[in-house]
Scaffold this motif. Structure first.
Motif, PDB file in Angstrom:
ATOM      1  N   ASP A 115       0.850  -1.202   0.000  1.00 63.47           N
ATOM      2  CA  ASP A 115       0.000   0.000   0.000  1.00 63.47           C
ATOM      3  C   ASP A 115       0.886   1.252   0.000  1.00 63.47           C
ATOM      4  O   ASP A 115       0.670   2.176  -0.789  1.00 63.47           O
ATOM      5  CB  ASP A 115      -0.912  -0.021   1.236  1.00 63.47           C
ATOM      6  CG  ASP A 115      -1.907   1.121   1.260  1.00 63.47           C
ATOM      7  OD1 ASP A 115      -2.346   1.564   0.177  1.00 63.47           O
ATOM      8  OD2 ASP A 115      -2.258   1.577   2.369  1.00 63.47           O
TER       9      ASP A 115
ATOM     10  N   HIS B 293       1.237   4.228  -2.793  1.00 61.84           N
ATOM     11  CA  HIS B 293       1.122   5.675  -2.512  1.00 61.84           C
ATOM     12  C   HIS B 293       2.287   6.437  -3.146  1.00 61.84           C
ATOM     13  O   HIS B 293       2.107   7.488  -3.751  1.00 61.84           O
ATOM     14  CB  HIS B 293       1.128   5.935  -1.001  1.00 61.84           C
ATOM     15  CG  HIS B 293      -0.035   5.359  -0.273  1.00 61.84           C
ATOM     16  ND1 HIS B 293       0.006   5.026   1.059  1.00 61.84           N
ATOM     17  CD2 HIS B 293      -1.287   5.041  -0.700  1.00 61.84           C
ATOM     18  CE1 HIS B 293      -1.159   4.532   1.428  1.00 61.84           C
ATOM     19  NE2 HIS B 293      -1.968   4.524   0.375  1.00 61.84           N
TER      20      HIS B 293
ATOM     21  N   HIS C  28      -5.429   3.063  -6.652  1.00 64.78           N
ATOM     22  CA  HIS C  28      -6.333   3.283  -5.519  1.00 64.78           C
ATOM     23  C   HIS C  28      -7.765   3.515  -5.978  1.00 64.78           C
ATOM     24  O   HIS C  28      -8.710   3.102  -5.306  1.00 64.78           O
ATOM     25  CB  HIS C  28      -5.853   4.452  -4.666  1.00 64.78           C
ATOM     26  CG  HIS C  28      -4.910   4.030  -3.580  1.00 64.78           C
ATOM     27  ND1 HIS C  28      -3.636   3.614  -3.848  1.00 64.78           N
ATOM     28  CD2 HIS C  28      -5.069   3.927  -2.238  1.00 64.78           C
ATOM     29  CE1 HIS C  28      -3.045   3.287  -2.704  1.00 64.78           C
ATOM     30  NE2 HIS C  28      -3.891   3.458  -1.711  1.00 64.78           N
TER      31      HIS C  28
ATOM     32  N   HIS D 171      -7.321  -3.402   2.345  1.00 68.45           N
ATOM     33  CA  HIS D 171      -6.963  -2.324   1.424  1.00 68.45           C
ATOM     34  C   HIS D 171      -5.628  -2.562   0.704  1.00 68.45           C
ATOM     35  O   HIS D 171      -5.542  -2.425  -0.519  1.00 68.45           O
ATOM     36  CB  HIS D 171      -6.925  -1.004   2.215  1.00 68.45           C
ATOM     37  CG  HIS D 171      -6.389   0.144   1.441  1.00 68.45           C
ATOM     38  ND1 HIS D 171      -7.094   0.717   0.412  1.00 68.45           N
ATOM     39  CD2 HIS D 171      -5.219   0.821   1.546  1.00 68.45           C
ATOM     40  CE1 HIS D 171      -6.369   1.723  -0.089  1.00 68.45           C
ATOM     41  NE2 HIS D 171      -5.236   1.798   0.587  1.00 68.45           N
TER      42      HIS D 171
ATOM     43  N   ASN E 286      -5.000  -3.274  -3.435  1.00 70.20           N
ATOM     44  CA  ASN E 286      -4.034  -2.493  -4.228  1.00 70.20           C
ATOM     45  C   ASN E 286      -3.052  -3.424  -4.922  1.00 70.20           C
ATOM     46  O   ASN E 286      -2.749  -3.262  -6.104  1.00 70.20           O
ATOM     47  CB  ASN E 286      -3.219  -1.550  -3.329  1.00 70.20           C
ATOM     48  CG  ASN E 286      -3.988  -0.322  -2.919  1.00 70.20           C
ATOM     49  OD1 ASN E 286      -4.852   0.149  -3.636  1.00 70.20           O
ATOM     50  ND2 ASN E 286      -3.665   0.193  -1.745  1.00 70.20           N
TER      51      ASN E 286
HETATM   52 FE   LIG Z   1      -3.712   3.272   0.375  1.00 69.95          FE
END
Ligand SMILES: [Fe+2]
Length: 386
Positions: free
Chosen positions: A193, A197, A262, A276, A280
């Motif tokens: 994750d 980002h 995302h 989450h 991703n």
């Molecule tokens: Fe995230």
């Protein structure tokens, strides 16, 4: 285009930083914190440890530990009652992304009332709210440094991205020792994750010189350390590096944006309750392959930061290598496909048009280097199924 840059006003970073929480709260002139966390951290004794710290320092602290993974509007109702019953003057989000995001929502809801829907993108909220202090116990969401919260609408399962400066923590306590007990699966998912980002912020149409620096640093740290913490959770140096990277990546995307990974990941989480970071990861290589042609140089720079290309490698070759490197990383971290995760094919196919619509509505795909059509998104969902 002007970039608006915002960071938490205070951060304390390092092993044992948690012990400085009372001093941070006192320095903000606050007295009545509500600790917002989850039942898991209460069971492990971590909640009591923080409460004791606060109370020993003379603060009037209370706790709300009924946050849920992928927080829903319904789950926040009790939290708002807790904020009001305690007459809290600040909230402390303690845990992974879900408790921190819950605390952020409570800070605004307790002050402004709901429904949460009125704060979702494209709106942006910077009005009155309780101050938020964030203490991550995972190295992933970066929520401690972002001006966003993500809350699922209980009425329709939509994961709502809610932006604005009022959701940005005023202070963050970043103590990697809190992440030492994370199991391998959670370590991998949260780490990917954070990598998403960093890469998304770097290739975003909203990238700027400040987010760029944070992104490239985070990409290098994650490349060097994610496999290490996956295989040995007690590797302190690697845990420390991952924690720094997760916060840097949070700072990066908070001041730039996330993009198509995302955008497409949130609907998977909302409809199939996939964690989450994992949703991703299921998308990351395929979405990157789709997007490379829109920002070859930027993806090449990601590859160089990741360590799979150097300055002498051409941009075209380097950009291809980051796609390969992401696929290899997801393989090494044993990321399942939606199919091997156990998601029913018919349900996946049936929900694909709605998921594509929700992905576009979140606004994130509009920042992608290649602007995806509704059909493109449906095709990627079909391709990654497995
Ligand atoms: Fe995230």
């Amino acid at each position: 285009m002007t970039a608006n840059i915002a960071f938490p006003r205070y951060s304390r970073i390092g092993p044992g930083a948690i012990n400085e929480l009372p001093a941070v709260i006192a320095s903000l002139g606050l007295q009545r914190p509500l600790l917002v966390t989850d039942a898991y951290l209460s069971r492990t004794g971590a909640t009591d440890r923080v409460l004791t710290l606060l109370r020993d320092a003379g603060l009037t602290a209370s706790v709300f530990d009924r946050t849920v993974p992928d927080p829903t509007t319904e789950s926040l109702d009790l939290g708002v009652e807790s904020v009001r019953a305690h007459n809290a003057d600040c909230v402390i989000g303690f845990g992974g992304g879900s408790p921190m995001d819950s605390a952020k929502a409570l800070a605004v809801l307790a002050s402004q009332g709901g429904p949460m829907r009125k704060f979702k993108t494209p709106n942006s909220y910077s009005g009155p709210a309780l101050p938020i202090i964030a203490i991550p116990t995972t190295a992933g969401s970066g929520s401690e440094a972002t001006q966003f919260t993500v809350i699922s609408d209980s009425d329709n399962d939509e994961k709502m991205l809610c932006p604005g400066l009022s959701f940005l923590p005023v202070a963050a306590i970043i103590d990697y020792e809190l992440t030492l007990s994370m199991p391998a699966r959670l370590t991998a998912d949260t780490g990917v994750d954070a990598l998403a980002h960093a890469v998304e912020a770097y290739v975003s149409r909203k990238a700027n010189p400040i987010s760029d620096a944070m992104s490239l640093s985070a990409i290098g740290l994650i490349s060097a350390n994610l496999r290490r913490v996956y295989h040995d959770g007690n590797d302190h140096l690697a845990r420390e590096a991952m924690m720094a990277a997760a916060t840097q990546a949070g700072m990066a995307f908070s001041n730039s944006s996330v993009t198509l990974v995302h955008g497409m990941s949130r609907p998977i989480g909302a409809h199939f309750h996939v964690a989450h970071g994992l949703s991703n990861a299921m998308l990351f290589p395929a979405v990157t392959a789709f997007s490379v042609s829109g920002a070859v140089h930027r993806y090449a720079e990601c590859a160089r930061a990741y360590g799979v290309a150097d300055p002498t490698t051409s941009d075209e070759i380097a950009a291809g290598r980051i796609v390969d490197a992401l696929a290899e990383l997801c393989g090494d971290l044993e990321v399942p496909t939606p199919k091997s995760y156990g998601i029913d094919h018919d349900t996946w196919t049936q929900l694909t048009p709605l998921m594509a619509q929700q992905a576009i509505a979140s606004g994130s795909p509009a920042n992608n280097p290649v602007l995806p059509s509704h059909d493109d998104i449906e095709r990627i969902y079909a391709d990654v199924y497995g």
